[in-house]
Design an enzyme around this catalytic site. Structure first.
Site, PDB file in Angstrom:
ATOM      1  N   LYS A  34      10.442  22.310  19.622  1.00  0.00           N
ATOM      2  CA  LYS A  34      11.317  23.694  19.740  1.00  0.00           C
ATOM      3  C   LYS A  34      12.358  23.984  18.739  1.00  0.00           C
ATOM      4  CE  LYS A  34      14.752  20.255  21.398  1.00  0.00           C
ATOM      5  NZ  LYS A  34      15.390  19.929  22.651  1.00  0.00           N
ATOM      6  N   TYR A 254      37.023  30.475  -3.148  1.00  0.00           N
ATOM      7  CA  TYR A 254      38.075  31.030  -2.256  1.00  0.00           C
ATOM      8  C   TYR A 254      39.040  29.883  -1.740  1.00  0.00           C
ATOM      9  CZ  TYR A 254      34.647  34.794  -1.514  1.00  0.00           C
ATOM     10  OH  TYR A 254      33.641  35.899  -1.795  1.00  0.00           O
TER      11      TYR A 254
HETATM   12  C1  LIG Z   1      15.294  18.235  22.376  1.00  0.00           C
HETATM   13  C2  LIG Z   1      14.956  17.424  23.593  1.00  0.00           C
HETATM   14  C3  LIG Z   1      14.309  16.180  23.220  1.00  0.00           C
HETATM   15  C4  LIG Z   1      14.265  15.561  21.796  1.00  0.00           C
HETATM   16  O1  LIG Z   1      15.609  15.206  21.540  1.00  0.00           O
HETATM   17  P1  LIG Z   1      15.813  14.578  20.084  1.00  0.00           P
HETATM   18  O2  LIG Z   1      17.127  14.123  20.200  1.00  0.00           O
HETATM   19  O3  LIG Z   1      15.610  15.590  19.000  1.00  0.00           O
HETATM   20  O4  LIG Z   1      14.725  13.527  19.871  1.00  0.00           O
HETATM   21  C5  LIG Z   1      13.946  15.438  24.132  1.00  0.00           C
HETATM   22  N1  LIG Z   1      13.867  15.864  25.409  1.00  0.00           N
HETATM   23  C6  LIG Z   1      14.365  16.967  25.691  1.00  0.00           C
HETATM   24  C7  LIG Z   1      14.559  17.571  27.309  1.00  0.00           C
HETATM   25  C8  LIG Z   1      15.216  17.947  24.688  1.00  0.00           C
HETATM   26  O5  LIG Z   1      15.673  18.920  25.251  1.00  0.00           O
END
Ligand SMILES: *Cc1c(COP(=O)(O)O)cnc(C)c1O
Length: 373
Positions: A34, A254
């Site tokens: 994702k 800055y």
């Molecule tokens: C993003 C997500 C994962 C993966 O989580 P990580 O901590 O990156 O391994 C697994 N399950 C769900 C439902 C998620 O939204």
């Protein structure tokens, strides 16, 4: 050309995926890609992994369609299911799997007639209180879905809030809740995120869902033998574009936040918050210059940042600077360490690398930018 590039090592990605599989040999590891594969480029990462994964996981239909249009043919699961009823038709057409976490999604699915049964991950809220049905509702929903002709393979899914912590009562409550349901319903499970994949073998189910570990970040509060084998996938690399010597008491950048206490050599680097490098990075945040550790000195600007390179060998204009990842001499700067200096987590740094930064792919299955379009 501006020298800042995010180099993506697809061999390291495959290594980390294989590590997830070795941690859970009885499970099938679904690669979570994702948010554009946590900023690494979803299509490139999917192509590097598609020959070894049972499925990919994404957050939404839009993310799944990017993969399908790019020619990715393996199953893709929507971790939050559909966002509106009309998405069901596309779930069906594109042979996607979907989470069902809400009553309205359940009703929409049961009122729909797909071409082929849709594999479903029924989500239970085991205590994170974000998505999912309450444990007391699960038996009825599970039986409704089991009996529905619209539904293909059915799994029980849940998500841990604290699987990264070394000792957590919250984790044990969540695990007990899911374990009891799974035993009662004889339900195949999909529970484990990265930290649970690495450190909680009891949670390994029919499927696991490793995410951030695939990109080489260690999600555990305390590293273990497995997590120490992770390899960084992204190297954010730039160069020194200017150098100056300053005297004691002279400020840099800055607000003059950094002030030299002794004569210092300051290198200006082409990378800033306009590229996604975190503006919260404190003085002292590590940076590799010529593969040697140096310290951020002064506030991050939009297009530049400044590093104290006093005592680093042979720094000149064009010297290699690694903001995280692996330097040419093999030295590694962990993104988790950088994140701690920015009061954040690796996830925000990785997903925060902005489109202005070109991604360059390396490794066995690297494809040119052209083929990725
Ligand atoms: C993003 C997500 C994962 C993966 O989580 P990580 O901590 O990156 O391994 C697994 N399950 C769900 C439902 C998620 O939204």
């Amino acid at each position: 050309m501006r020298p800042l590039v995010a180099h993506i090592d697809l061999d390291a990605l495959r290594h980390n995926y294989q590590l997830a599989q070795r941690c859970a040999p009885q499970s099938r590891s679904v690669a979570v890609i994702k948010a554009d594969a946590y900023g690494h480029g979803a299509l490139a990462c999917a192509r590097a992994l598609e020959s070894c994964v049972p499925a990919f996981a994404v957050a939404s239909l839009d993310e799944a369609l990017v993969l399908r249009r790019g020619g990715i043919d393996v199953p893709i699961v929507l971790l939050e299911g559909i966002f509106s009823v009309d998405e069901l038709a596309l779930v069906d057409t594109h042979r996607l799997w979907m989470a069902v976490h809400s009553r309205w999604q359940l009703e929409a699915l049961l009122a729909f007639t797909p071409e082929a049964p849709i594999p479903v991950w029924l989500k239970v809220d085991s205590g994170m209180h974000r998505l999912g049905f309450a444990p007391a509702e699960i038996d009825a929903v599970w039986h409704a879905l089991s009996a529905a002709p619209q539904v293909g393979e059915l799994h029980l899914m849940s998500h841990f809030a604290t699987a990264d912590a070394t000792a957590s009562a919250h984790y044990h409550q969540q695990w007990d809740c899911v374990h009891e349901l799974a035993c009662r319903l004889d339900a195949p499970l999909c529970l484990a995120n990265s930290p649970a994949t690495l450190a909680h073998p009891e949670t390994h189910g029919a499927f696991n869902r490793p995410g951030v570990m695939l990109y080489g970040s260690d999600p555990l509060e305390q590293a273990n033998a497995a997590s120490r084998e992770l390899k960084p996938v992204m190297t954010l690399r730039s160069e020194v574009i200017a150098l100056r010597d300053i005297g004691p008491g002279e400020p840099v950048g800055y607000g003059g936040r950094f002030c030299a206490s002794e004569p210092a050599r300051i290198a200006v680097v082409a990378a800033g918050y306009g590229d996604g490098y975190d503006r919260h990075a404190a003085d002292g945040t590590p940076v590799l210059v010529n593969g040697q550790r140096a310290a951020l000195a002064g506030k991050v600007s939009m297009d530049m940042l400044t590093v104290d390179v006093t005592g680093i060998d042979d720094v000149h204009i064009g010297s290699e600077v690694v903001l995280w990842g692996r330097a040419q001499n093999g030295a590694v700067l962990s993104i988790d360490e950088v994140a701690r200096h920015c009061d954040t987590i690796s996830y925000t740094l990785l997903t925060g690398v902005l489109p202005r930064v070109p991604r360059r792919y390396h490794g066995a299955r690297a494809l040119s930018d052209e083929t990725l379009r």
